[in-house]
Every structure is written in structure tokens, then in C-alpha cells.
Scaffold this motif. Structure first.
Motif, mmCIF file in Angstrom:
data_model
loop_
_atom_site.group_PDB
_atom_site.id
_atom_site.type_symbol
_atom_site.label_atom_id
_atom_site.label_comp_id
_atom_site.label_asym_id
_atom_site.label_seq_id
_atom_site.Cartn_x
_atom_site.Cartn_y
_atom_site.Cartn_z
ATOM 1 N N PHE A 284 -4.519 10.503 -3.665
ATOM 2 C CA PHE A 284 -5.191 10.086 -4.892
ATOM 3 C C PHE A 284 -4.264 9.205 -5.725
ATOM 4 O O PHE A 284 -3.056 9.431 -5.775
ATOM 5 C CB PHE A 284 -5.594 11.294 -5.733
ATOM 6 C CG PHE A 284 -6.872 11.951 -5.293
ATOM 7 C CD1 PHE A 284 -8.095 11.453 -5.707
ATOM 8 C CD2 PHE A 284 -6.841 13.066 -4.474
ATOM 9 C CE1 PHE A 284 -9.278 12.059 -5.312
ATOM 10 C CE2 PHE A 284 -8.014 13.686 -4.076
ATOM 11 C CZ PHE A 284 -9.251 13.175 -4.501
ATOM 12 N N SER A 285 -4.862 8.231 -6.380
ATOM 13 C CA SER A 285 -4.190 7.446 -7.410
ATOM 14 C C SER A 285 -5.151 7.374 -8.587
ATOM 15 O O SER A 285 -6.175 6.690 -8.524
ATOM 16 C CB SER A 285 -3.850 6.041 -6.910
ATOM 17 O OG SER A 285 -3.269 5.272 -7.943
ATOM 18 N N ARG A 286 -4.854 8.156 -9.605
ATOM 19 C CA ARG A 286 -5.761 8.318 -10.743
ATOM 20 C C ARG A 286 -7.153 8.742 -10.269
ATOM 21 O O ARG A 286 -7.298 9.754 -9.613
ATOM 22 C CB ARG A 286 -5.807 7.046 -11.586
ATOM 23 C CG ARG A 286 -4.497 6.748 -12.302
ATOM 24 C CD ARG A 286 -4.590 5.554 -13.214
ATOM 25 N NE ARG A 286 -3.377 5.398 -13.995
ATOM 26 C CZ ARG A 286 -3.172 5.956 -15.169
ATOM 27 N NH1 ARG A 286 -4.122 6.728 -15.701
ATOM 28 N NH2 ARG A 286 -2.038 5.778 -15.837
ATOM 29 N N GLU A 287 -8.180 7.945 -10.536
ATOM 30 C CA GLU A 287 -9.552 8.328 -10.190
ATOM 31 C C GLU A 287 -9.955 7.885 -8.790
ATOM 32 O O GLU A 287 -11.100 8.103 -8.385
ATOM 33 C CB GLU A 287 -10.533 7.704 -11.211
ATOM 34 C CG GLU A 287 -10.309 8.144 -12.637
ATOM 35 C CD GLU A 287 -10.736 9.588 -12.863
ATOM 36 O OE1 GLU A 287 -11.858 9.947 -12.467
ATOM 37 O OE2 GLU A 287 -9.938 10.357 -13.418
ATOM 38 N N THR A 288 -9.044 7.280 -8.058
ATOM 39 C CA THR A 288 -9.399 6.694 -6.762
ATOM 40 C C THR A 288 -8.772 7.483 -5.623
ATOM 41 O O THR A 288 -7.618 7.900 -5.690
ATOM 42 C CB THR A 288 -8.936 5.226 -6.696
ATOM 43 O OG1 THR A 288 -9.524 4.500 -7.782
ATOM 44 C CG2 THR A 288 -9.363 4.591 -5.386
ATOM 45 N N LEU A 289 -9.568 7.660 -4.576
ATOM 46 C CA LEU A 289 -9.097 8.348 -3.378
ATOM 47 C C LEU A 289 -8.831 7.319 -2.293
ATOM 48 O O LEU A 289 -9.649 6.414 -2.054
ATOM 49 C CB LEU A 289 -10.166 9.338 -2.897
ATOM 50 C CG LEU A 289 -9.948 10.004 -1.543
ATOM 51 C CD1 LEU A 289 -8.703 10.876 -1.557
ATOM 52 C CD2 LEU A 289 -11.170 10.833 -1.151
ATOM 53 N N TYR A 290 -7.689 7.436 -1.637
ATOM 54 C CA TYR A 290 -7.345 6.588 -0.491
ATOM 55 C C TYR A 290 -7.292 7.465 0.758
ATOM 56 O O TYR A 290 -6.840 8.609 0.712
ATOM 57 C CB TYR A 290 -6.009 5.888 -0.715
ATOM 58 C CG TYR A 290 -6.056 4.875 -1.829
ATOM 59 C CD1 TYR A 290 -6.318 3.527 -1.558
ATOM 60 C CD2 TYR A 290 -5.871 5.262 -3.145
ATOM 61 C CE1 TYR A 290 -6.392 2.594 -2.590
ATOM 62 C CE2 TYR A 290 -5.950 4.339 -4.189
ATOM 63 C CZ TYR A 290 -6.208 3.011 -3.902
ATOM 64 O OH TYR A 290 -6.298 2.090 -4.916
ATOM 65 N N ALA A 291 -7.763 6.930 1.869
ATOM 66 C CA ALA A 291 -7.811 7.709 3.103
ATOM 67 C C ALA A 291 -7.628 6.798 4.300
ATOM 68 O O ALA A 291 -7.873 5.582 4.219
ATOM 69 C CB ALA A 291 -9.148 8.454 3.212
ATOM 70 N N TYR B 177 -6.161 16.077 -6.745
ATOM 71 C CA TYR B 177 -6.819 15.171 -7.698
ATOM 72 C C TYR B 177 -6.525 15.661 -9.107
ATOM 73 O O TYR B 177 -6.675 16.851 -9.408
ATOM 74 C CB TYR B 177 -8.327 15.155 -7.447
ATOM 75 C CG TYR B 177 -9.131 14.480 -8.545
ATOM 76 C CD1 TYR B 177 -9.194 13.089 -8.627
ATOM 77 C CD2 TYR B 177 -9.837 15.236 -9.480
ATOM 78 C CE1 TYR B 177 -9.937 12.467 -9.629
ATOM 79 C CE2 TYR B 177 -10.578 14.620 -10.479
ATOM 80 C CZ TYR B 177 -10.624 13.239 -10.555
ATOM 81 O OH TYR B 177 -11.360 12.627 -11.547
ATOM 82 N N LEU B 178 -6.078 14.761 -9.985
ATOM 83 C CA LEU B 178 -5.798 15.105 -11.374
ATOM 84 C C LEU B 178 -6.943 14.624 -12.258
ATOM 85 O O LEU B 178 -7.238 13.431 -12.303
ATOM 86 C CB LEU B 178 -4.491 14.470 -11.833
ATOM 87 C CG LEU B 178 -4.164 14.619 -13.330
ATOM 88 C CD1 LEU B 178 -3.975 16.089 -13.707
ATOM 89 C CD2 LEU B 178 -2.922 13.808 -13.696
ATOM 90 N N ASN B 179 -7.585 15.561 -12.936
ATOM 91 C CA ASN B 179 -8.616 15.210 -13.908
ATOM 92 C C ASN B 179 -7.919 14.791 -15.197
ATOM 93 O O ASN B 179 -7.322 15.618 -15.891
ATOM 94 C CB ASN B 179 -9.536 16.405 -14.149
ATOM 95 C CG ASN B 179 -10.740 16.059 -15.018
ATOM 96 O OD1 ASN B 179 -10.608 15.362 -16.018
ATOM 97 N ND2 ASN B 179 -11.900 16.572 -14.635
ATOM 98 N N VAL B 180 -7.981 13.505 -15.503
ATOM 99 C CA VAL B 180 -7.231 12.978 -16.650
ATOM 100 C C VAL B 180 -7.777 13.494 -17.972
ATOM 101 O O VAL B 180 -7.074 13.492 -18.980
ATOM 102 C CB VAL B 180 -7.238 11.436 -16.638
ATOM 103 C CG1 VAL B 180 -6.470 10.892 -15.445
ATOM 104 C CG2 VAL B 180 -8.666 10.894 -16.644
ATOM 105 N N ASN B 181 -9.020 13.947 -17.994
ATOM 106 C CA ASN B 181 -9.623 14.452 -19.236
ATOM 107 C C ASN B 181 -9.211 15.884 -19.530
ATOM 108 O O ASN B 181 -8.956 16.247 -20.677
ATOM 109 C CB ASN B 181 -11.150 14.365 -19.154
ATOM 110 C CG ASN B 181 -11.640 12.936 -19.041
ATOM 111 O OD1 ASN B 181 -11.118 12.040 -19.720
ATOM 112 N ND2 ASN B 181 -12.629 12.696 -18.207
ATOM 113 N N THR B 182 -9.137 16.733 -18.484
ATOM 114 C CA THR B 182 -8.818 18.151 -18.689
ATOM 115 C C THR B 182 -7.384 18.503 -18.314
ATOM 116 O O THR B 182 -6.883 19.544 -18.712
ATOM 117 C CB THR B 182 -9.770 19.025 -17.850
ATOM 118 O OG1 THR B 182 -9.529 18.777 -16.458
ATOM 119 C CG2 THR B 182 -11.228 18.713 -18.181
ATOM 120 N N GLY B 183 -6.731 17.640 -17.536
ATOM 121 C CA GLY B 183 -5.389 17.939 -17.054
ATOM 122 C C GLY B 183 -5.360 18.898 -15.885
ATOM 123 O O GLY B 183 -4.292 19.262 -15.395
#
Length: 556
Positions: A24-31, A196-202
Motif C-alpha cells: 500500500f501507498s496511502r490510499e492505493t494498493l500495488y500488486a 492499509y492505513l486509514n488516514v482518517n482514523t489512523g
């Protein structure tokens, strides 16, 4: 209309065949799809997918591990580790420039990067390589806990590994490589994992990628049969929920709410008249991994009674005649989850004696175990040799049985002496041999079961019927209690090594019913019915059905 995103969900990129490394990079998933050679950019909220390397897919075939650190992409291919600077945000028209970082003696599987340290897994060596990012030198190495292909990610002070053959995710201390705990995954063949990091809730959520295949009915108009059984690729990414109870030494993962029904279709084959019949059917148990929300009768009412702490449904017929036709049984609403006990050999070096009554009940031949036959007695000695630790003894016995037997469906369950000579056994025959060898080594154990829900965790609301019943073992560890051990599913390859996924562990789809008591019994006027004269199989046909209602988020 686009469905509103409401939290963790199953991610199903279209067009993929074999997802492996994810990051993951912020809201994006790479695979990475190692078969197609696709480096993918995925929106986890919508499944929208973009191929980042449209002109370099051949170069990315057989890449199995990827990691992101800032804007640098790290990857493993064959026995080499590479990195691509400024890879994130690169135009799909641009070419990714690989730089060689390190070469392993054997295939490099997964990769993780944390600040100046690079972690690489190698199945062939059973090791995790720890490398210095600046000097490109090996710092140290850790033991890899499983036996299969492993991918890896890092989160603060922890390393997280998924093992494809073990169907397990391990949490390790990043500084020492010591396993803190492990959990079973809800699906087979885990091939990659990332947080995955939820930037809104941490809050952080662990996602696991899976890559395997599934059977389906193929409609082929050019075939004489037209319909044929075939396989197709199945790859997706699913959240992994877990809870670790350090004090009681177990960890549970992904919970499901299921509805199970067990009914008997009454249709006596022979002339019969039983004046006052009590038909008892055991009910689902309450355990660390299974909670009973509700039980209701089907067809006719029943009363509940308690046998050795277990609930039993009692159906009464006054009388039961040969001409009588009924459907009767129970329906249960259950919370089920996978469990993995975290007990180590050093935890059981100085354990108490068995509780009173256990020796007479769980160390004797009370189920045609042929414990007095020379071939079985000798096998019990050969299995453990000089080992004294109870956990290692059990593992030695399991591995010995796996070495001696191959799985096969048999017409009837034979005794352990016959099974040993034959070298082939069904799950019930594996259980019988394991029981005999364990009890001869003074290890208290018992048969438990009774059914497995078909393991389709993503098929919700669809009635599912198991193909057969199933049994497994529990062994007793004084000071800890009863611990599960599957009979035969881990006997995957001739001569091993054998996975440990179901040694002290059960998958979510096992349903525990009437532990330590008989599943179904008959009494006439309060006296047990002689099964040689009147058998349940001649009186009725059973029907078992499961429906997975939903996946639950709370695993505690």
C-alpha cells in the motif's frame, strides 16, 4: 450506481490470474500478477485496476515479492533482489528501470523494507535474510517458521509473514525474528500481505492476497458430454482480522455467522415398533472459537439435557412405528472462527498430573483401537523413540502416521493394526491410529467432530451441503486443557515436511458438536437400544446444511 465504500472489503481486481506481493501507498494498493507479469495499481474502494508496466510485462513475469519504501519499488525475481527508484507516480508510458541489489543462493520469494533494512524470504533455505540497504551486505538471518512459499511485510517493530502451504500468517519480532503468534487464514493459498492505513482514523488493517484455482462446470458445446468439470484461476485480496489472547495462549481469526441444520428423515427399512423411544442428538458446543447464539427445533419439539457438560437434544416417540414418516432435528445459529494455540514445548516441560478419571477414560482401548496388537505397540515405540516432551511426542506420532499412511476413502473403518499393514486410511482410520499410538504413550486424547462447513467463506446466503462427516482429535495438556489436532489434512506430500497449520489449530469451517460424548444415541424405555438389532442408519437418512450469513468484524 457505484456502491459507497464502507470499510474493509474483499478486493477483486478484474483480469488477474495469480496475485502475489502486495503493498500500500496511502490510499492505493500495488500488486504483482506473477503469471501475467502485470504490475498493478488498484483502488481498494472500487477494484479499478491499471497496469503500470504495459510495455514491460515479460520482464515482470515470475516476480513474486514487492515492497514500497517512499517512492522506491523493491521486488524479487528468481534468486535476485532489485529496486526501481521513483517508481510511484510513474507514467504508464514510461519504463521502470531496475537496479540489481542482491543475489541469494536460491529463489528469493518475498520482500519487505523498513528504513535502512531489507528483509527477504527464501523457502529453499527456510530463512529470512536481513540486508543493509546502504551497504548491500547481509546483516543477519532469521528462521522462517513455515514450510511453504512465504511473503513478508513489516509494520513498526513487527515482521508479518504469510505461508501458502501452512495457510497461516505469522507475527514476528522484527529485532529477533521470534514468533509472537500465528493465525490461520480464512482461505487457502495466501501469497502476499500488506497493511492499509486509514488516514482518517489512523487504524491499520491487514490485507492478504490469495492465488489458487477452483472447480466449475464448463459448458462445452463441442464436447460429447457438453458439460465437464474444469478448473479456473482464482485470485483476490481479503482483510485478515485477528485477536491474540496471550494469557490463554491462543489466537483467533476471521469470524463467520453461519446457520447449520441437522435433521433426520425418518424412514425405517425394517418392521419395527419401539414403545417409548428417546432419540438423542448432540448439539453444537461452546468453545474459544465457537459461540452458540440460538438453537431451535425442526419438525418436532425437543427437550435439552446436559451430558458431561455438553447439550443434547432429546426427541421422544411414544411409540415409533415402521410406518411413521417424519423430518426432525435442530437448527443452530453459530459464530465460528479459526483458532491456533500458541503453546510451545518449553511451556509443557513441568506439567501437572492428569485429572482424576482421565486415565480410565482417555488412556484405554474403548473404541476398537487394537492397542494390544504387537504391530500397534511397536509403532507406538517407534513413533516417539526417546522423546519425553508431550508436545514433541504428539508431533512425532503425527508425522510417523503421515509417513506410514496415504489418504484414501475406504468402505469401512478398520482397526489400527489392519490400517498399518494396508498403508492407506480414511480420516476415521487416521484418527484411530493416532489415538492408539498417543494413548499407548500415556497421552490423553479423544475423538471430536462432527461436520465441516464447505470452505467457501465468500459464498454468503447460499445453502451448502457437506459431502461427508468428519472427525479429528483433541489431546489434553494438563494446565492448559483440550487442544485440537486434525487427523489427516496436513498429510500433503509423501515423506514431508508436513505443515503445522492444523496441529493445535482448527479452521473456521469446523463445527464442534457434543465434545466427549456420542453424537447420536437411542434409548427404549430408558435402556440403550442394541445397535445390532436397531441401527440409526436403518431408521433414517440424515440431512446437513450450512448457510454462511455474514463475516463478523469482532474476533474477541
Amino acid at each position: 450506481m457505484q456502491k459507497q465504500y464502507s470499510g474493509p472489503r474483499t478486493i477483486r481486481p478484474i483480469g488477474v490470474v495469480s496475485l502475489h506481493g502486495i503493498a500500500f501507498s496511502r490510499e492505493t494498493l500495488y500488486a504483482i500478477d506473477k503469471n501475467r507479469g502485470f504490475l498493478l495499481k488498484i483502488d481498494p474502494k472500487t477494484d479499478n485496476t491499471t497496469v503500470i508496466n504495459p510495455f514491460q510485462t515479460n520482464e515482470f513475469i515470475d516476480v513474486t515479492g514487492i515492497a514500497l519504501w517512499k517512492d522506491t519499488l523493491w521486488l524479487t525475481r528468481e534468486n535476485k533482489v532489485y529496486f526501481c527508484s521513483n517508481a510511484i507516480g510513474n507514467s504508464s508510458e514510461g519504463r521502470l528501470k531496475w537496479q540489481h541489489f542482491f543475489t541469494l543462493p536460491y529463489a528469493a520469494d518475498g520482500i519487505a523494507v523498513w528504513e535502512s533494512t531489507v528483509y527477504v524470504t527464501c523457502q529453499k533455505l527456510g530463512r529470512i535474510f536481513v540486508l543493509d540497504k546502504n551497504t548491500r551486505q547481509k546483516i543477519t538471518g532469521f528462521y522462517a517458521p513455515g514450510i511453504g512459499f512465504e511473503n513478508i511485510t513489516v509494520q513498526n517493530e513487527e515482521l508479518w509473514l504469510c505461508d501458502r502451504e501452512e495457510q497461516t500468517v505469522y507475527c514476528l519480532e522484527r529485532a529477533t525474528g521470534q514468533v509472537k503468534f500465528s493465525v490461520l487464514t480464512p482461505f487457502e493459498n495466501p501469497t502476499g500481505l500488506a497493511f492499509y492505513l486509514n488516514v482518517n482514523t489512523g487504524e491499520r488493517q491487514l490485507y492478504v492476497a490469495y492465488a489458487g484455482d477452483e472447480l466449475y462446470i464448463r459448458d462445452d458445446p463441442n464436447s460429447e458430454r457438453q458439460y465437464e468439470l474444469s478448473k479456473r484461476d482464482r485470485s483476490f485480496i481479503h482483510p485478515l482480522y485477528f485477536y491474540y489472547n496471550e494469557q490463554e495462549k491462543y489466537a483467533v481469526s476471521n469470524s463467520f455467522l453461519i446457520e447449520m441444520s441437522y435433521v433426520e428423515e425418518l424412514e425405517p427399512l425394517d418392521e419395527i415398533f419401539l414403545e417409548d423411544l428417546e432419540w438423542r442428538i448432540a448439539l453444537p458446543s461452546e468453545t474459544h472459537r465457537q459461540k452458540v447464539r440460538e438453537i431451535s427445533p425442526i419438525g418436532i419439539p425437543f427437550t435439552e439435557e446436559i451430558q458431561n457438560g455438553e447439550k443434547v437434544a432429546v426427541f421422544r416417540f411414544k411409540p415409533l412405528r415402521q410406518s411413521e414418516r417424519r423430518i426432525f432435528g435442530w437448527k443452530a445459529l453459530l459464530e465460528v472462527r479459526a483458532i491456533k494455540y500458541q503453546i510451545q514445548p518449553f511451556n509443557v516441560e513441568n506439567i501437572p498430573e492428569l485429572p482424576e478419571g482421565f486415565q480410565e477414560k482417555y488412556l484405554v482401548d474403548n473404541d476398537n483401537l487394537a492397542m494390544d496388537r504387537e504391530i500397534v505397540i511397536q509403532a507406538a515405540k517407534d513413533a516417539v523413540l526417546q522423546e519425553k516432551n508431550i508436545l514433541r511426542q504428539l508431533l512425532n506420532i503425527r508425522n510417523y502416521v503421515y509417513d506410514q499412511l496415504s489418504y484414501g476413502v475406504t468402505a469401512k473403518i478398520d482397526t489400527p493394526d489392519i490400517v498399518l499393514k494396508r498403508g492407506v486410511g480414511s480420516c476415521g482410520e487416521y484418527v484411530g491410529l493416532l489415538l492408539a499410538l498417543a494413548r499407548l504413550n500415556n497421552i490423553a486424547c479423544r475423538t471430536v467432530g462432527r461436520y465441516k462447513c464447505p470452505a467457501f467463506a465468500d459464498r454468503k446466503g447460499v445453502p451448502l451441503e457437506p459431502e461427508f462427516n468428519h472427525v479429528w482429535l483433541e489431546f489434553y495438556l494438563p494446565g492448559f486443557g483440550w487442544v485440537p489436532m486434525e487427523s489427516n489434512p496436513d498429510d500433503l506430500q509423501e515423506g514431508g515436511p508436513y505443515p503445522l497449520r492444523f496441529f493445535m489449530g482448527l479452521a473456521w469451517y469446523h463445527v464442534e458438536i457434543g465434545k466427549g460424548i456420542k453424537f447420536e444415541t437411542l434409548k427404549n424405555k430408558g435402556i440403550p437400544v442394541n445397535k445390532e438389532k436397531v441401527s440409526i442408519g436403518n431408521l433414517a437418512i440424515n440431512h446437513v446444511r450450512f448457510t454462511i450469513l455474514e463475516e463478523l468484524l469482532n474476533n474477541e
